[in-house]
Write a protein that holds these residues in place. Structure first.
Motif, PDB file in Angstrom:
ATOM      1  N   GLY A  59      21.819 -21.181  -1.209  1.00  0.00           N
ATOM      2  CA  GLY A  59      20.878 -20.094  -1.348  1.00  0.00           C
ATOM      3  C   GLY A  59      20.014 -20.212  -2.586  1.00  0.00           C
ATOM      4  O   GLY A  59      20.126 -21.170  -3.370  1.00  0.00           O
ATOM      5  N   ILE A  60      19.158 -19.228  -2.780  1.00  0.00           N
ATOM      6  CA  ILE A  60      18.210 -19.244  -3.891  1.00  0.00           C
ATOM      7  C   ILE A  60      18.928 -19.196  -5.235  1.00  0.00           C
ATOM      8  O   ILE A  60      18.452 -19.758  -6.227  1.00  0.00           O
ATOM      9  N   GLU A  61      20.091 -18.542  -5.313  1.00  0.00           N
ATOM     10  CA  GLU A  61      20.814 -18.472  -6.585  1.00  0.00           C
ATOM     11  C   GLU A  61      21.295 -19.858  -7.011  1.00  0.00           C
ATOM     12  O   GLU A  61      21.303 -20.189  -8.197  1.00  0.00           O
ATOM     13  N   VAL A  62      21.714 -20.681  -6.036  1.00  0.00           N
ATOM     14  CA  VAL A  62      22.121 -22.058  -6.348  1.00  0.00           C
ATOM     15  C   VAL A  62      20.926 -22.850  -6.855  1.00  0.00           C
ATOM     16  O   VAL A  62      21.014 -23.563  -7.869  1.00  0.00           O
ATOM     17  N   HIS A  63      19.796 -22.733  -6.173  1.00  0.00           N
ATOM     18  CA  HIS A  63      18.576 -23.435  -6.593  1.00  0.00           C
ATOM     19  C   HIS A  63      18.176 -23.031  -8.008  1.00  0.00           C
ATOM     20  O   HIS A  63      17.844 -23.886  -8.841  1.00  0.00           O
ATOM     21  N   ASN A  64      18.211 -21.736  -8.302  1.00  0.00           N
ATOM     22  CA  ASN A  64      17.813 -21.265  -9.625  1.00  0.00           C
ATOM     23  C   ASN A  64      18.787 -21.729 -10.698  1.00  0.00           C
ATOM     24  O   ASN A  64      18.385 -22.031 -11.828  1.00  0.00           O
ATOM     25  N   ALA A  65      20.080 -21.763 -10.371  1.00  0.00           N
ATOM     26  CA  ALA A  65      21.066 -22.264 -11.334  1.00  0.00           C
ATOM     27  C   ALA A  65      20.804 -23.733 -11.648  1.00  0.00           C
ATOM     28  O   ALA A  65      20.876 -24.161 -12.804  1.00  0.00           O
ATOM     29  N   LYS A  66      20.497 -24.522 -10.622  1.00  0.00           N
ATOM     30  CA  LYS A  66      20.188 -25.934 -10.841  1.00  0.00           C
ATOM     31  C   LYS A  66      18.953 -26.090 -11.729  1.00  0.00           C
ATOM     32  O   LYS A  66      18.921 -26.924 -12.640  1.00  0.00           O
ATOM     33  N   LYS A  67      17.939 -25.281 -11.456  1.00  0.00           N
ATOM     34  CA  LYS A  67      16.708 -25.376 -12.232  1.00  0.00           C
ATOM     35  C   LYS A  67      16.949 -24.996 -13.691  1.00  0.00           C
ATOM     36  O   LYS A  67      16.419 -25.617 -14.616  1.00  0.00           O
ATOM     37  N   ARG A  68      17.755 -23.988 -13.909  1.00  0.00           N
ATOM     38  CA  ARG A  68      18.077 -23.573 -15.270  1.00  0.00           C
ATOM     39  C   ARG A  68      18.854 -24.661 -15.996  1.00  0.00           C
ATOM     40  O   ARG A  68      18.572 -24.990 -17.153  1.00  0.00           O
ATOM     41  N   LEU A  69      19.848 -25.251 -15.327  1.00  0.00           N
ATOM     42  CA  LEU A  69      20.636 -26.329 -15.933  1.00  0.00           C
ATOM     43  C   LEU A  69      19.746 -27.515 -16.293  1.00  0.00           C
ATOM     44  O   LEU A  69      19.868 -28.087 -17.383  1.00  0.00           O
ATOM     45  N   LYS A  70      18.838 -27.878 -15.397  1.00  0.00           N
ATOM     46  CA  LYS A  70      17.940 -28.995 -15.682  1.00  0.00           C
ATOM     47  C   LYS A  70      17.063 -28.705 -16.886  1.00  0.00           C
ATOM     48  O   LYS A  70      16.823 -29.574 -17.728  1.00  0.00           O
ATOM     49  N   GLY A  71      16.597 -27.473 -16.992  1.00  0.00           N
ATOM     50  CA  GLY A  71      15.780 -27.105 -18.140  1.00  0.00           C
ATOM     51  C   GLY A  71      16.532 -27.164 -19.452  1.00  0.00           C
ATOM     52  O   GLY A  71      15.938 -27.326 -20.513  1.00  0.00           O
ATOM     53  N   LEU A  72      17.863 -27.043 -19.390  1.00  0.00           N
ATOM     54  CA  LEU A  72      18.693 -27.096 -20.598  1.00  0.00           C
ATOM     55  C   LEU A  72      19.201 -28.503 -20.903  1.00  0.00           C
ATOM     56  O   LEU A  72      19.934 -28.704 -21.866  1.00  0.00           O
ATOM     57  N   GLY A  73      18.825 -29.500 -20.064  1.00  0.00           N
ATOM     58  CA  GLY A  73      19.239 -30.874 -20.323  1.00  0.00           C
ATOM     59  C   GLY A  73      20.479 -31.307 -19.564  1.00  0.00           C
ATOM     60  O   GLY A  73      21.003 -32.392 -19.811  1.00  0.00           O
ATOM     61  N   PHE A  74      20.939 -30.496 -18.614  1.00  0.00           N
ATOM     62  CA  PHE A  74      22.091 -30.841 -17.788  1.00  0.00           C
ATOM     63  C   PHE A  74      21.567 -31.127 -16.382  1.00  0.00           C
ATOM     64  O   PHE A  74      21.303 -30.211 -15.612  1.00  0.00           O
ATOM     65  N   PHE A  75      21.391 -32.397 -16.053  1.00  0.00           N
ATOM     66  CA  PHE A  75      20.706 -32.758 -14.820  1.00  0.00           C
ATOM     67  C   PHE A  75      21.643 -32.666 -13.621  1.00  0.00           C
ATOM     68  O   PHE A  75      22.623 -33.412 -13.531  1.00  0.00           O
ATOM     69  N   PRO A  76      21.351 -31.797 -12.643  1.00  0.00           N
ATOM     70  CA  PRO A  76      22.225 -31.614 -11.490  1.00  0.00           C
ATOM     71  C   PRO A  76      21.823 -32.429 -10.270  1.00  0.00           C
ATOM     72  O   PRO A  76      22.277 -32.155  -9.165  1.00  0.00           O
TER      73      PRO A  76
END
Length: 297
Positions: free
Chosen positions: A54-71
């Motif tokens: 769902g969208i919450e998973v997508h947003n969590a991935k995007k947030r992690l990537k922005g913090l330097g944790f590439f999913p």
């Protein structure tokens, strides 16, 4: 209904934060201060687990990537790549690595800890390996640009395929030497984009990167991070390996202290290549064991 609205608001907040951060560069955020007035209520979050979509998973991935944790990819599926990325983020924020994005993890995503260097005298472009937390942090211009979960030496004797030794990833200061693109095989198994930095010990992608030290001495990283690290770790790049608990009680190095000389990487014979030079793991022609370097002793 109220719970759904609250979850939507928090999800929107995470999404907004993610879209304002440059991908691949971890921001210099301050350590969070305990202020309950700014902490969200428990019913404002949905717990996400492997298989969630769902969208919450997508947003969590995007947030992690922005913090330097590439999913890996930014699909709306909670896959194995996100699972290991969440482990890395949880460990970097002082949380126990678990197979879900729970309330403490959501709170950390909103207010992440500052990532601090292991070595104060280090060069600005480097890799740091934290054996205690099982984390690898790539730094550029003094900023963390990629943080990944790893699995290092199991710290026990082994005898496999006629080779015996002690599974250990030694602490020390090293430099990148030989780099091998694609899949390759060593005497103890297969490696994806291995980067050697200490004789036969390499940083490499693996199909098996558990939450505990399990390798013969190499530094295993998730497959989805292997190519990015290969591109970052050019020959001569410093690699600092530390076990922070072993440094307890020792004085911190201060600015102006003489920087120790890092020796050149010891030469190692490149392992036999039995896989096609491809970034697609599925194109391999042999058995992948998730093993380690051909020159490891």
């Amino acid at each position: 209904m109220r719970g759904t609205v609250r979850r939507s608001l928090i999800t929107g907040t995470v999404f907004a934060l993610a879209t304002t951060l440059p991908f691949g560069i971890a921001p210099a955020v301050a350590d969070p201060t305990p202020d309950s007035r700014h902490l969200p209520l428990p019913d404002q979050f949905t717990v996400l687990r492997t298989g969630s979509r769902g969208i919450e998973v997508h947003n969590a991935k995007k947030r992690l990537k922005g913090l330097g944790f590439f999913p890996g990819n930014l699909s709306p599926l909670y896959d194995s790549a996100l699972r290991m990325t969440v482990w890395a983020f949880q460990k970097a924020n002082g949380l126990k690595p678990v197979d879900r994005i729970d309330l403490p993890t959501w709170q950390a995503l909103l207010r992440p800890r500052r990532i601090r260097p292991l070595v104060t005298y280090a060069e600005r472009e480097r890799a740091e390996i934290d054996l205690r937390r099982q984390l690898l942090i790539a730094w550029r211009d003094g900023k963390p640009v990629l943080v990944t979960h790893i699995s290092t030496g199991a710290r026990r004797p082994y005898c496999e395929k006629g080779h015996c030794g002690f599974a250990s990833t030694p602490v020390g200061d090293y430099r990148v030497g030989v780099r091998v693109p694609g899949w390759s095989t060593g005497i103890l198994g297969a490696m994806f984009y291995p980067v050697y930095f200490n004789g036969g010990i390499a940083i490499h992608g693996s199909t098996l990167v558990p939450r505990f030290p399990a390798s013969h001495g190499c530094v295993r990283v998730p497959l989805h991070n292997a190519l990015d690290l290969y591109r970052f770790l050019q020959p001569g790049t410093p690699v600092y390996v530390r076990r922070p608990e072993a440094l307890a009680g020792r004085a911190m190095r201060v600015r102006g202290e003489r920087r120790p000389r890092i020796p050149k990487a010891r030469p190692v014979e490149a392992p036999h290549r039995s896989y096609k030079n491809s970034s697609r793991p599925g194109r391999s022609t042999g058995h992948r064991t998730g093993g380690d370097a051909g020159g490891h002793r």
